[in-house]
Design a protein around this motif. Structure first.
Motif, PDB file in Angstrom:
ATOM      1  N   VAL A  91      14.161   4.072  -3.599  1.00 14.47           N
ATOM      2  CA  VAL A  91      14.210   4.401  -2.173  1.00 14.47           C
ATOM      3  C   VAL A  91      13.597   5.786  -1.962  1.00 14.47           C
ATOM      4  O   VAL A  91      13.925   6.732  -2.668  1.00 14.47           O
ATOM      5  N   GLY A  92      12.670   5.869  -1.012  1.00 14.08           N
ATOM      6  CA  GLY A  92      12.002   7.128  -0.704  1.00 14.08           C
ATOM      7  C   GLY A  92      10.645   7.283  -1.372  1.00 14.08           C
ATOM      8  O   GLY A  92       9.872   8.156  -1.005  1.00 14.08           O
ATOM      9  N   ASP A  93      10.340   6.442  -2.376  1.00  9.52           N
ATOM     10  CA  ASP A  93       9.041   6.517  -3.050  1.00  9.52           C
ATOM     11  C   ASP A  93       7.934   5.958  -2.165  1.00  9.52           C
ATOM     12  O   ASP A  93       8.157   5.028  -1.387  1.00  9.52           O
ATOM     13  N   THR A  94       6.754   6.515  -2.305  1.00  6.15           N
ATOM     14  CA  THR A  94       5.567   5.952  -1.664  1.00  6.15           C
ATOM     15  C   THR A  94       4.871   5.088  -2.696  1.00  6.15           C
ATOM     16  O   THR A  94       4.673   5.514  -3.838  1.00  6.15           O
ATOM     17  N   ILE A  95       4.514   3.888  -2.300  1.00  9.73           N
ATOM     18  CA  ILE A  95       3.906   2.932  -3.225  1.00  9.73           C
ATOM     19  C   ILE A  95       2.594   2.421  -2.661  1.00  9.73           C
ATOM     20  O   ILE A  95       2.330   2.530  -1.460  1.00  9.73           O
ATOM     21  N   LEU A  96       1.771   1.869  -3.541  1.00  8.28           N
ATOM     22  CA  LEU A  96       0.546   1.192  -3.137  1.00  8.28           C
ATOM     23  C   LEU A  96       0.827  -0.300  -3.186  1.00  8.28           C
ATOM     24  O   LEU A  96       1.304  -0.808  -4.214  1.00  8.28           O
ATOM     25  N   ILE A  97       0.584  -0.989  -2.069  1.00  9.95           N
ATOM     26  CA  ILE A  97       0.843  -2.422  -2.018  1.00  9.95           C
ATOM     27  C   ILE A  97      -0.429  -3.173  -1.659  1.00  9.95           C
ATOM     28  O   ILE A  97      -1.336  -2.631  -1.041  1.00  9.95           O
ATOM     29  N   SER A  98      -0.457  -4.409  -2.074  1.00  5.50           N
ATOM     30  CA  SER A  98      -1.482  -5.348  -1.635  1.00  5.50           C
ATOM     31  C   SER A  98      -0.782  -6.288  -0.663  1.00  5.50           C
ATOM     32  O   SER A  98       0.176  -6.989  -1.031  1.00  5.50           O
ATOM     33  N   PHE A  99      -1.243  -6.274   0.596  1.00  3.24           N
ATOM     34  CA  PHE A  99      -0.586  -7.065   1.640  1.00  3.24           C
ATOM     35  C   PHE A  99      -1.648  -7.649   2.553  1.00  3.24           C
ATOM     36  O   PHE A  99      -2.474  -6.917   3.094  1.00  3.24           O
ATOM     37  N   CYS A 100      -1.628  -8.948   2.717  1.00  2.00           N
ATOM     38  CA  CYS A 100      -2.578  -9.663   3.586  1.00  2.00           C
ATOM     39  C   CYS A 100      -4.025  -9.365   3.195  1.00  2.00           C
ATOM     40  O   CYS A 100      -4.886  -9.162   4.053  1.00  2.00           O
ATOM     41  N   GLY A 101      -4.290  -9.282   1.917  1.00  2.00           N
ATOM     42  CA  GLY A 101      -5.661  -9.119   1.441  1.00  2.00           C
ATOM     43  C   GLY A 101      -6.193  -7.698   1.454  1.00  2.00           C
ATOM     44  O   GLY A 101      -7.379  -7.492   1.195  1.00  2.00           O
ATOM     45  N   SER A 102      -5.373  -6.695   1.739  1.00  2.00           N
ATOM     46  CA  SER A 102      -5.858  -5.316   1.725  1.00  2.00           C
ATOM     47  C   SER A 102      -4.828  -4.411   1.053  1.00  2.00           C
ATOM     48  O   SER A 102      -3.647  -4.747   0.957  1.00  2.00           O
ATOM     49  N   LEU A 103      -5.308  -3.254   0.594  1.00  2.00           N
ATOM     50  CA  LEU A 103      -4.431  -2.271  -0.025  1.00  2.00           C
ATOM     51  C   LEU A 103      -3.915  -1.314   1.041  1.00  2.00           C
ATOM     52  O   LEU A 103      -4.649  -0.934   1.951  1.00  2.00           O
ATOM     53  N   ASP A 104      -2.653  -0.920   0.930  1.00  2.00           N
ATOM     54  CA  ASP A 104      -2.051  -0.012   1.896  1.00  2.00           C
ATOM     55  C   ASP A 104      -0.954   0.775   1.198  1.00  2.00           C
ATOM     56  O   ASP A 104      -0.392   0.331   0.201  1.00  2.00           O
ATOM     57  N   PHE A 105      -0.659   1.958   1.726  1.00  2.00           N
ATOM     58  CA  PHE A 105       0.455   2.754   1.236  1.00  2.00           C
ATOM     59  C   PHE A 105       1.689   2.384   2.046  1.00  2.00           C
ATOM     60  O   PHE A 105       1.607   2.122   3.248  1.00  2.00           O
ATOM     61  N   ALA A 106       2.834   2.375   1.394  1.00  2.00           N
ATOM     62  CA  ALA A 106       4.091   2.089   2.085  1.00  2.00           C
ATOM     63  C   ALA A 106       5.192   2.927   1.455  1.00  2.00           C
ATOM     64  O   ALA A 106       5.114   3.321   0.300  1.00  2.00           O
ATOM     65  N   LYS A 107       6.222   3.168   2.241  1.00  2.00           N
ATOM     66  CA  LYS A 107       7.388   3.919   1.762  1.00  2.00           C
ATOM     67  C   LYS A 107       8.544   2.941   1.623  1.00  2.00           C
ATOM     68  O   LYS A 107       8.767   2.103   2.494  1.00  2.00           O
ATOM     69  N   VAL A 108       9.265   3.038   0.513  1.00  2.00           N
ATOM     70  CA  VAL A 108      10.400   2.154   0.256  1.00  2.00           C
ATOM     71  C   VAL A 108      11.607   2.699   1.019  1.00  2.00           C
ATOM     72  O   VAL A 108      12.010   3.843   0.822  1.00  2.00           O
ATOM     73  N   GLN A 109      12.160   1.874   1.908  1.00  2.00           N
ATOM     74  CA  GLN A 109      13.333   2.241   2.702  1.00  2.00           C
ATOM     75  C   GLN A 109      14.330   1.088   2.624  1.00  2.00           C
ATOM     76  O   GLN A 109      14.223   0.120   3.370  1.00  2.00           O
ATOM     77  N   GLY A 110      15.285   1.186   1.722  1.00  2.00           N
ATOM     78  CA  GLY A 110      16.258   0.108   1.545  1.00  2.00           C
ATOM     79  C   GLY A 110      15.572  -1.148   1.050  1.00  2.00           C
ATOM     80  O   GLY A 110      14.898  -1.138   0.033  1.00  2.00           O
TER      81      GLY A 110
END
Length: 107
Positions: free
Chosen positions: A47-66
């Motif tokens: 929780v609180g980490d920023t991650i790199l995700i692959s979502f709907c065919g593109s790469l994006d940064f996201a923050k883990v919240q719960g």
């Protein structure tokens, strides 16, 4: 075989990405529009980490919240939508470009 040289204490160390940021075999460098992101593919996101995700065919940064992921544009990915998101790794460092097309001075 003799004794170590005392001059070795005053030798200048060469700084590298590996020595400054703990870059090892589990790390990858991803080029972004703002510079480079260093991700660790072996580290489990918390929780609180920023991650790199692959979502709907593109790469994006996201923050883990719960049990949800919050993307850069503020959208929440949660519930069944999480099945479509693949975590690529945890962001450990962001390296911004020094040169930019703007006329902002850089020190």
């Amino acid at each position: 075989m003799g004794f170590p040289s005392p001059a070795a204490d005053y030798a200048v160390q060469t700084f590298t990405i590996a020595s400054l940021h703990g870059y090892d075999g589990n790390c990858r460098t991803i080029e972004t529009s703002a510079g480079y992101a260093i991700i660790n593919v072996a580290r489990k996101p918390e929780v609180g980490d920023t991650i790199l995700i692959s979502f709907c065919g593109s790469l994006d940064f996201a923050k883990v919240q719960g049990k949800a992921l919050i993307t850069q544009d503020g959208e929440a990915i949660e519930g069944d939508a999480l099945d479509d998101a693949t975590v690529m790794g945890v962001i450990t460092h962001l390296l911004n470009r020094v040169t930019d097309t703007d006329d902002r001075p850089v020190i």
